[in-house]
Design an enzyme around this catalytic site. Structure first.
Site, PDB file in Angstrom:
ATOM      1  N   SER A  14       0.826  -1.215   0.000  1.00 16.20           N
ATOM      2  CA  SER A  14       0.000   0.000   0.000  1.00 16.20           C
ATOM      3  C   SER A  14       0.859   1.263   0.000  1.00 16.20           C
ATOM      4  CB  SER A  14      -0.974  -0.002   1.182  1.00 16.20           C
ATOM      5  OG  SER A  14      -0.319   0.256   2.394  1.00 16.20           O
ATOM      6  N   ARG A  92      13.489  -7.038   5.209  1.00 15.27           N
ATOM      7  CA  ARG A  92      14.855  -7.573   5.291  1.00 15.27           C
ATOM      8  C   ARG A  92      15.798  -6.441   5.677  1.00 15.27           C
ATOM      9  NH1 ARG A  92      16.575 -12.134   2.742  1.00 15.27           N
ATOM     10  NH2 ARG A  92      18.574 -11.108   2.407  1.00 15.27           N
ATOM     11  N   HIS A 110       8.497   3.309   8.607  1.00 13.85           N
ATOM     12  CA  HIS A 110       8.299   2.406   9.745  1.00 13.85           C
ATOM     13  C   HIS A 110       7.106   2.902  10.571  1.00 13.85           C
ATOM     14  CE1 HIS A 110       9.362  -0.567  12.731  1.00 13.85           C
ATOM     15  NE2 HIS A 110       9.154   0.355  13.653  1.00 13.85           N
ATOM     16  N   ASP A 146      15.894  -0.312  11.248  1.00 18.01           N
ATOM     17  CA  ASP A 146      15.031   0.852  11.493  1.00 18.01           C
ATOM     18  C   ASP A 146      15.796   1.996  12.162  1.00 18.01           C
ATOM     19  OD1 ASP A 146      12.844  -0.471  10.353  1.00 18.01           O
ATOM     20  OD2 ASP A 146      12.389  -1.472  12.233  1.00 18.01           O
ATOM     21  N   GLU A 175       1.155   7.133   7.082  1.00 16.23           N
ATOM     22  CA  GLU A 175       2.323   6.648   6.329  1.00 16.23           C
ATOM     23  C   GLU A 175       2.215   7.064   4.866  1.00 16.23           C
ATOM     24  OE1 GLU A 175       3.582   2.517   6.779  1.00 16.23           O
ATOM     25  OE2 GLU A 175       2.471   2.373   8.644  1.00 16.23           O
TER      26      GLU A 175
HETATM   27  C1  GAR Z   1       3.901  -0.634   6.699  1.00 18.47           C
HETATM   28  O1  GAR Z   1       3.132  -0.389   7.845  1.00 18.47           O
HETATM   29  C2  GAR Z   1       5.353  -0.248   6.936  1.00 18.47           C
HETATM   30  O2  GAR Z   1       5.488   0.896   7.737  1.00 18.47           O
HETATM   31  C3  GAR Z   1       5.875  -1.477   7.622  1.00 18.47           C
HETATM   32  O3  GAR Z   1       5.291  -2.540   6.912  1.00 18.47           O
HETATM   33  C4  GAR Z   1       4.025  -2.127   6.417  1.00 18.47           C
HETATM   34  C5  GAR Z   1       3.977  -2.420   4.940  1.00 18.47           C
HETATM   35  O4  GAR Z   1       2.698  -2.161   4.430  1.00 18.47           O
HETATM   36  N1  GAR Z   1       7.303  -1.535   7.604  1.00 18.47           N
HETATM   37  C6  GAR Z   1       8.043  -1.949   8.634  1.00 18.47           C
HETATM   38  O5  GAR Z   1       7.581  -2.395   9.660  1.00 18.47           O
HETATM   39  C7  GAR Z   1       9.551  -1.831   8.429  1.00 18.47           C
HETATM   40  N2  GAR Z   1      10.261  -2.151   9.620  1.00 18.47           N
HETATM   41  P1  GAR Z   1       2.476  -2.000   2.869  1.00 18.47           P
HETATM   42  O6  GAR Z   1       3.091  -3.251   2.221  1.00 18.47           O
HETATM   43  O7  GAR Z   1       1.002  -1.949   2.686  1.00 18.47           O
HETATM   44  O8  GAR Z   1       3.158  -0.736   2.426  1.00 18.47           O
END
Ligand code: GAR
Length: 205
Positions: A14, A92, A110, A146, A175
């Site tokens: 997303s 990763r 994040h 992070d 985000e």
């Molecule tokens: C998001 O909430 C992003 O902030 C998080 O994974 C999700 C991905 O959602 N990332 C982390 O936790 C990185 N450490 P998406 O695939 O819908 O963008």
């Protein structure tokens, strides 16, 4: 000349889609997503890329050491002449090799106010800790998890009746907005880095 962006993802995609929407709407001047790479072939983000006719590739990490995998990814990004790498739910850690190939040109998003709650399930960590405010962070990527200088943050208040799902949904909305702002700032070049601080010059962010 356009700014060529590569997006790395592992799942839903997303944030990738939000960036693609922002570019299509002209909110990130001169930007173009030229390649999406997923380490998982079942990532929904791949279908989202296909629907937008953005080139997408699966590079599986099965059986590969971290740096060997990263070398494959970096060579694809370089072949596509990517200038900025956006991690969008790419689960990763990057090797020092990868980071050195794109100095201060890799962003991550994040779902917490870093340095609180790095790693997996940041929203659940925040709820369980009992903080009253959480949010999200876009930062430059280094070889630590992070970590790296913070480009932008947004605050999301935690409600007493929040669940993991409701808090995650409100953070996700922020985000999507924040990533666009951070990419626009980086591509504008209108910032300077002092120690860990990223200082936006006038009229940015
Ligand atoms: C998001 O909430 C992003 O902030 C998080 O994974 C999700 C991905 O959602 N990332 C982390 O936790 C990185 N450490 P998406 O695939 O819908 O963008």
């Amino acid at each position: 000349m356009s700014h060529r962006i590569g997006v790395l993802l592992s799942g839903r995609g997303s944030n990738f889609e939000a960036l693609a929407d922002s570019i299509a709407a002209g909110r990130i001047p001169g930007a173009e997503i030229v390649l999406v790479i997923s380490n998982r072939e079942d990532a929904l983000g791949l279908q989202r890329a296909a629907a937008r006719r953005i080139p997408a590739r699966v590079i599986s990490s099965k059986g590969l050491q971290r740096e060997a995998y990263d070398r494959l990814v970096v060579s694809e990004l370089q072949r596509a002449r990517v200038e900025l790498v956006c991690l969008a739910g790419f689960m990763r850690l990057l090797s020092p090799y990868f980071v050195a190939c794109f100095p201060q040109r890799i962003l991550n998003i994040h779902p917490s106010l870093l340095p609180s709650f790095p790693g997996l399930e940041a929203q659940r960590q925040a709820l369980e800790y009992g903080v009253k405010f959480s949010g999200c962070t876009v930062h430059l990527v280094d070889e630590n998890l992070d970590a790296g200088p913070i480009l932008a943050q947004a605050i999301v208040p935690v409600r007493d009746d929040d669940t993991d799902e409701t808090l995650s949904a409100r953070i996700l909305a922020e985000e999507h907005r924040l990533y666009t702002e951070a990419v626009r700032l980086i591509l504008s070049g209108r910032y300077r880095i002092v120690g860990r601080r990223v200082i936006a010059l006038a009229n940015e962010l």
